[in-house]
Write a protein that holds these residues in place. Structure first.
Motif, mmCIF file in Angstrom:
data_model
loop_
_atom_site.group_PDB
_atom_site.id
_atom_site.type_symbol
_atom_site.label_atom_id
_atom_site.label_comp_id
_atom_site.label_asym_id
_atom_site.label_seq_id
_atom_site.Cartn_x
_atom_site.Cartn_y
_atom_site.Cartn_z
ATOM 1 N N SER A 83 0.834 -1.118 -0.089
ATOM 2 C CA SER A 83 -0.130 -0.034 0.030
ATOM 3 C C SER A 83 0.796 1.288 0.008
ATOM 4 O O SER A 83 1.953 1.296 0.390
ATOM 5 N N ARG A 84 0.206 2.388 -0.407
ATOM 6 C CA ARG A 84 0.908 3.704 -0.605
ATOM 7 C C ARG A 84 0.704 4.511 0.782
ATOM 8 O O ARG A 84 -0.515 4.555 1.313
ATOM 9 N N TYR A 85 1.745 4.862 1.342
ATOM 10 C CA TYR A 85 1.431 5.874 2.462
ATOM 11 C C TYR A 85 2.043 7.383 2.036
ATOM 12 O O TYR A 85 2.897 7.710 1.402
ATOM 13 N N THR A 86 1.060 8.157 2.369
ATOM 14 C CA THR A 86 1.262 9.572 1.908
ATOM 15 C C THR A 86 1.308 10.346 3.210
ATOM 16 O O THR A 86 0.305 10.278 4.023
ATOM 17 N N PRO A 87 2.336 10.878 3.543
ATOM 18 C CA PRO A 87 2.548 11.775 4.666
ATOM 19 C C PRO A 87 1.193 12.982 4.750
ATOM 20 O O PRO A 87 1.115 13.337 3.902
ATOM 21 N N PRO A 88 1.019 13.464 6.168
ATOM 22 C CA PRO A 88 0.139 14.504 6.071
ATOM 23 C C PRO A 88 0.662 15.760 5.551
ATOM 24 O O PRO A 88 1.741 15.817 5.657
ATOM 25 N N GLN A 89 -0.087 16.747 5.003
ATOM 26 C CA GLN A 89 0.598 17.839 4.707
ATOM 27 C C GLN A 89 0.260 19.118 5.851
ATOM 28 O O GLN A 89 -0.994 18.995 6.080
ATOM 29 N N TYR A 90 1.078 19.838 6.167
ATOM 30 C CA TYR A 90 0.756 20.889 6.957
ATOM 31 C C TYR A 90 1.117 22.276 6.299
ATOM 32 O O TYR A 90 2.037 22.589 5.567
ATOM 33 N N PRO A 91 0.283 23.164 6.865
ATOM 34 C CA PRO A 91 0.937 24.752 6.177
ATOM 35 C C PRO A 91 2.179 24.876 6.809
ATOM 36 O O PRO A 91 2.856 24.390 7.849
ATOM 37 N N HIS A 92 2.840 25.866 6.243
ATOM 38 C CA HIS A 92 4.279 25.979 6.313
ATOM 39 C C HIS A 92 4.571 26.493 7.717
ATOM 40 O O HIS A 92 5.530 26.009 8.668
ATOM 41 N N GLU A 93 3.706 27.313 8.441
ATOM 42 C CA GLU A 93 4.002 27.861 9.690
ATOM 43 C C GLU A 93 3.692 26.691 10.877
ATOM 44 O O GLU A 93 4.223 26.931 11.743
ATOM 45 N N ARG A 94 3.392 25.692 10.469
ATOM 46 C CA ARG A 94 2.934 24.679 11.275
ATOM 47 C C ARG A 94 3.821 23.603 11.230
ATOM 48 O O ARG A 94 4.137 22.351 11.961
ATOM 49 N N PHE A 95 4.721 23.537 10.122
ATOM 50 C CA PHE A 95 5.731 22.020 9.785
ATOM 51 C C PHE A 95 6.366 21.714 10.858
ATOM 52 O O PHE A 95 6.461 20.621 11.129
ATOM 53 N N PHE A 96 7.298 22.861 11.635
ATOM 54 C CA PHE A 96 8.385 22.655 12.242
ATOM 55 C C PHE A 96 7.518 21.899 13.513
ATOM 56 O O PHE A 96 8.119 20.999 14.025
ATOM 57 N N LEU A 97 6.669 22.721 14.206
ATOM 58 C CA LEU A 97 5.853 22.101 15.054
ATOM 59 C C LEU A 97 5.526 20.515 15.066
ATOM 60 O O LEU A 97 5.696 19.635 15.796
ATOM 61 N N GLU A 98 4.701 20.426 13.837
ATOM 62 C CA GLU A 98 4.207 19.027 13.819
ATOM 63 C C GLU A 98 5.344 17.986 13.528
ATOM 64 O O GLU A 98 5.446 16.945 13.940
ATOM 65 N N ILE A 99 6.456 18.441 12.983
ATOM 66 C CA ILE A 99 7.645 17.291 12.716
ATOM 67 C C ILE A 99 8.302 17.250 14.041
ATOM 68 O O ILE A 99 8.664 16.085 14.446
ATOM 69 N N MET A 100 8.312 18.108 14.959
ATOM 70 C CA MET A 100 8.858 18.178 16.385
ATOM 71 C C MET A 100 7.835 17.096 17.187
ATOM 72 O O MET A 100 8.289 16.338 18.103
ATOM 73 N N ARG A 101 6.610 16.992 16.751
ATOM 74 C CA ARG A 101 5.747 16.380 17.606
ATOM 75 C C ARG A 101 5.621 14.878 17.103
ATOM 76 O O ARG A 101 5.519 14.097 17.942
ATOM 77 N N GLY A 102 6.120 14.567 16.067
ATOM 78 C CA GLY A 102 6.221 13.085 15.599
ATOM 79 C C GLY A 102 6.757 13.122 14.192
ATOM 80 O O GLY A 102 5.895 13.647 13.330
ATOM 81 N N CYS A 103 7.845 12.603 13.752
ATOM 82 C CA CYS A 103 8.345 12.685 12.496
ATOM 83 C C CYS A 103 7.243 11.896 11.595
ATOM 84 O O CYS A 103 7.045 10.644 11.959
ATOM 85 N N PHE A 104 6.723 12.609 10.650
ATOM 86 C CA PHE A 104 5.632 11.780 9.893
ATOM 87 C C PHE A 104 6.143 11.280 8.548
ATOM 88 O O PHE A 104 5.252 10.892 7.824
ATOM 89 N N PHE A 105 7.375 11.321 8.243
ATOM 90 C CA PHE A 105 7.844 10.855 7.215
ATOM 91 C C PHE A 105 9.051 10.117 7.308
ATOM 92 O O PHE A 105 9.719 10.309 8.321
ATOM 93 N N HIS A 106 9.240 9.041 6.362
ATOM 94 C CA HIS A 106 10.582 8.317 6.507
ATOM 95 C C HIS A 106 11.921 9.028 5.710
ATOM 96 O O HIS A 106 11.538 9.245 4.712
ATOM 97 N N LEU A 107 12.825 8.573 6.187
ATOM 98 C CA LEU A 107 14.184 9.065 5.993
ATOM 99 C C LEU A 107 14.503 8.943 4.419
ATOM 100 O O LEU A 107 14.788 9.429 3.620
ATOM 101 N N ASN A 108 14.024 7.502 4.206
ATOM 102 C CA ASN A 108 14.299 6.856 2.913
ATOM 103 C C ASN A 108 13.489 7.481 1.833
ATOM 104 O O ASN A 108 13.890 7.251 0.564
ATOM 105 N N SER A 109 12.446 8.449 2.213
ATOM 106 C CA SER A 109 11.642 9.192 1.203
ATOM 107 C C SER A 109 12.072 10.520 0.905
ATOM 108 O O SER A 109 11.753 11.365 0.538
ATOM 109 N N ALA A 110 13.272 10.647 1.601
ATOM 110 C CA ALA A 110 13.774 12.414 1.681
ATOM 111 C C ALA A 110 15.212 12.595 0.869
ATOM 112 O O ALA A 110 15.876 11.662 1.112
#
Length: 168
Positions: A133-160
């Motif tokens: 199955s395909r996993y699509t990470p959530p999308q966040y507005p630019h101003e919330r991105f840093f906060l959301e990634i600090m709450r829990g990394c929502f993407f895999h490093l191998n996709s970056a």
């Protein structure tokens, strides 16, 4: 303007079963990587033998087992590309993975990394990696991105794809 250069780092340990499928997918990219560095973290299976036929198409480094972080760090020390893709040894890249990531970065030249959705895989009946199955990470507005990634990394490093200077 010069073309962007990509280094792919594949840390591996006892994954002879998967390594050829992984490397073949990286070498078959529509936009090739500048280099594919495989850091063998002390495998005692046939990983080295399976990688030998690639010759100069990959940069193979064998080291004493020290864990994945030490293998990644050694690969980063050798990386020459402007962009780094740390790719797991049991994954298969879609043929246009580098091309798609670079296209996004070309539209956002001040970005330091890009990530994408990815497909989950599993062992197929023929001992190859089967697409799941395909996993699509959530999308966040630019101003919330840093906060959301600090709450829990929502993407895999191998996709970056990450600017090498960030790792340095």
């Amino acid at each position: 303007m010069t073309a962007a250069t990509v280094t792919v780092i594949v840390p591996t340990f006892n994954r002879a079963k998967y390594i050829n499928e992984c490397i073949d997918s990286l070498l078959a990219q529509t936009v090739p990587a500048m280099e594919v560095i495989v850091v063998d973290d002390g495998s005692d299976d046939d990983t080295a033998g399976r990688l030998a036929p690639y010759g100069q198409r990959i940069h193979y480094i064998h080291k004493t087992n020290g864990g994945k972080p030490s293998a990644v760090n050694l690969g980063l020390q050798q990386a020459q590309g402007e962009w780094v893709w740390i790719f797991d040894d049991d994954d298969v890249a879609l043929p246009d993975a580098i091309e798609q990531r670079l296209a996004v970065l070309a539209k956002q030249p001040d970005a330091d990394f890009v990530y994408s959705s990815h497909c989950l895989g599993r062992d197929g009946p023929d001992q190859r990696i089967e697409q799941g199955s395909r996993y699509t990470p959530p999308q966040y507005p630019h101003e919330r991105f840093f906060l959301e990634i600090m709450r829990g990394c929502f993407f895999h490093l191998n996709s970056a794809l990450v600017r090498r200077s960030l790792y340095e």
